[in-house]
Design an enzyme around this catalytic site. Structure first.
Site, PDB file in Angstrom:
ATOM      1  N   THR A 244      49.562  29.405  44.039  1.00 39.59           N
ATOM      2  CA  THR A 244      49.423  30.153  45.281  1.00 39.59           C
ATOM      3  C   THR A 244      50.725  30.896  45.520  1.00 39.59           C
ATOM      4  OG1 THR A 244      49.407  29.909  47.704  1.00 39.59           O
ATOM      5  CG2 THR A 244      49.971  27.969  46.437  1.00 39.59           C
ATOM      6  N   ASN A 245      50.643  32.099  46.048  1.00 36.62           N
ATOM      7  CA  ASN A 245      51.848  32.855  46.370  1.00 36.62           C
ATOM      8  C   ASN A 245      52.582  32.274  47.569  1.00 36.62           C
ATOM      9  OD1 ASN A 245      51.940  35.711  44.761  1.00 36.62           O
ATOM     10  ND2 ASN A 245      49.817  35.096  45.099  1.00 36.62           N
TER      11      ASN A 245
ATOM     12  N   GLU B  35      43.642  34.690  46.132  1.00 37.37           N
ATOM     13  CA  GLU B  35      42.246  34.931  46.518  1.00 37.37           C
ATOM     14  C   GLU B  35      41.882  36.406  46.563  1.00 37.37           C
ATOM     15  OE1 GLU B  35      43.098  30.863  47.609  1.00 37.37           O
ATOM     16  OE2 GLU B  35      44.136  32.700  48.198  1.00 37.37           O
TER      17      GLU B  35
ATOM     18  N   CYS C 269      48.198  37.462  46.947  1.00 29.23           N
ATOM     19  CA  CYS C 269      47.501  36.235  47.322  1.00 29.23           C
ATOM     20  C   CYS C 269      46.435  36.049  46.262  1.00 29.23           C
ATOM     21  CB  CYS C 269      46.892  36.348  48.710  1.00 29.23           C
ATOM     22  SG  CYS C 269      45.902  34.909  49.165  1.00 29.23           S
TER      23      CYS C 269
END
Length: 246
Positions: free
Chosen positions: A83-84, A198, A196
């Site tokens: 995850t960022n 996602e 991100c």
């Protein structure tokens, strides 16, 4: 092949992409029935999101540090935070283990520079777009980073947490992101970082008039490069970023 340790679940939607990509890259590199040696620790994202919202980053860092220790104990030779946003606590995670942390922002910045891009737009959570832990890391690697205006940042953030992390991909949100990307290009961006993991579920290269840099893909490729590299290099060499795809 060395063992890749994944700290995931933030959200599990993008972590599933990490697992797929790492195995695809491994198969492409080694051929046949090869798949990646990896260990996955998946946290409860509801707990992490609550700590983010309440500004309890030290506690969130300890949750991920515990996860890093677990994957190292399970045999991981390197650690990835999938995850960022949670790279805000990357130093805490890195200091919890003796194996290298493959830093997502470094892999991304190196890919952007390899593409000849210096002025880049950044989309991500509000934490990633507004705080310096990520933007500053990109700047330190020679990039000029632009982010959307306040309304654009709020929309990008809301779509991530309210839709994409729940597995919802909406056409109207894609069009809203396209408009925001066009605004970043008008502001001088020569490329756009999908900062991100996602966002890669929503935005594809054809949605942007300039190159996009999908961070989960770049991070996964950097991990496979590191896992298949020879020698005993430590964090610096493992965080050099992916080789350009041919």
């Amino acid at each position: 092949m060395r063992t890749i340790g994944l700290i995931g679940g933030m959200s599990w939607e993008s972590t599933a992409e990490y697992y797929r990509l790492i195995n695809e890259y491994t198969r492409d590199r080694l051929g046949g029935l090869h798949s990646a040696r990896c260990v996955l620790y998946s946290v409860d994202f509801a707990e992490i999101e609550r700590l983010q919202t309440e500004g309890r980053w030290e506690e969130a860092g300890e949750v991920l540090a515990d996860a890093a220790r677990a994957v190292q104990s399970a045999g991981a030779d390197m650690v990835l935070i999938c995850t960022n946003t949670m790279h805000k606590v990357a130093d805490t995670v890195a200091s919890a283990v003796s194996v290298p942390l493959v830093h997502l922002a470094d892999a991304t910045a190196d890919a952007v520079r390899a593409a000849g891009v210096r002025k880049v737009g950044l989309l991500g959570t509000a934490f990633t777009m507004e705080q310096d832990f990520y933007r500053g890391r990109l700047r330190d690697r020679g990039l000029d980073v632009r982010v959307p205006d306040a309304a654009g940042r709020a929309l990008v953030h809301e779509v991530i947490y309210g839709e994409l992390c729940l597995g919802e991909v909406r056409a109207e949100s894609r069009e809203a992101y396209r408009e925001i990307i066009r605004g970043l290009v008008a502001d001088g961006a020569e490329g756009v970082i999908l900062g991100c993991t996602e966002i890669e579920l929503l935005i594809a290269p054809e949605d942007s008039p300039v190159p996009v840099f999908p961070t989960a893909r770049l991070h996964a490729l950097a991990a496979v490069d590191a896992a298949l590299s020879g020698g005993d290099e430590r964090a610096e060499s493992l965080a050099e970023g992916p080789r350009p795809e041919k």
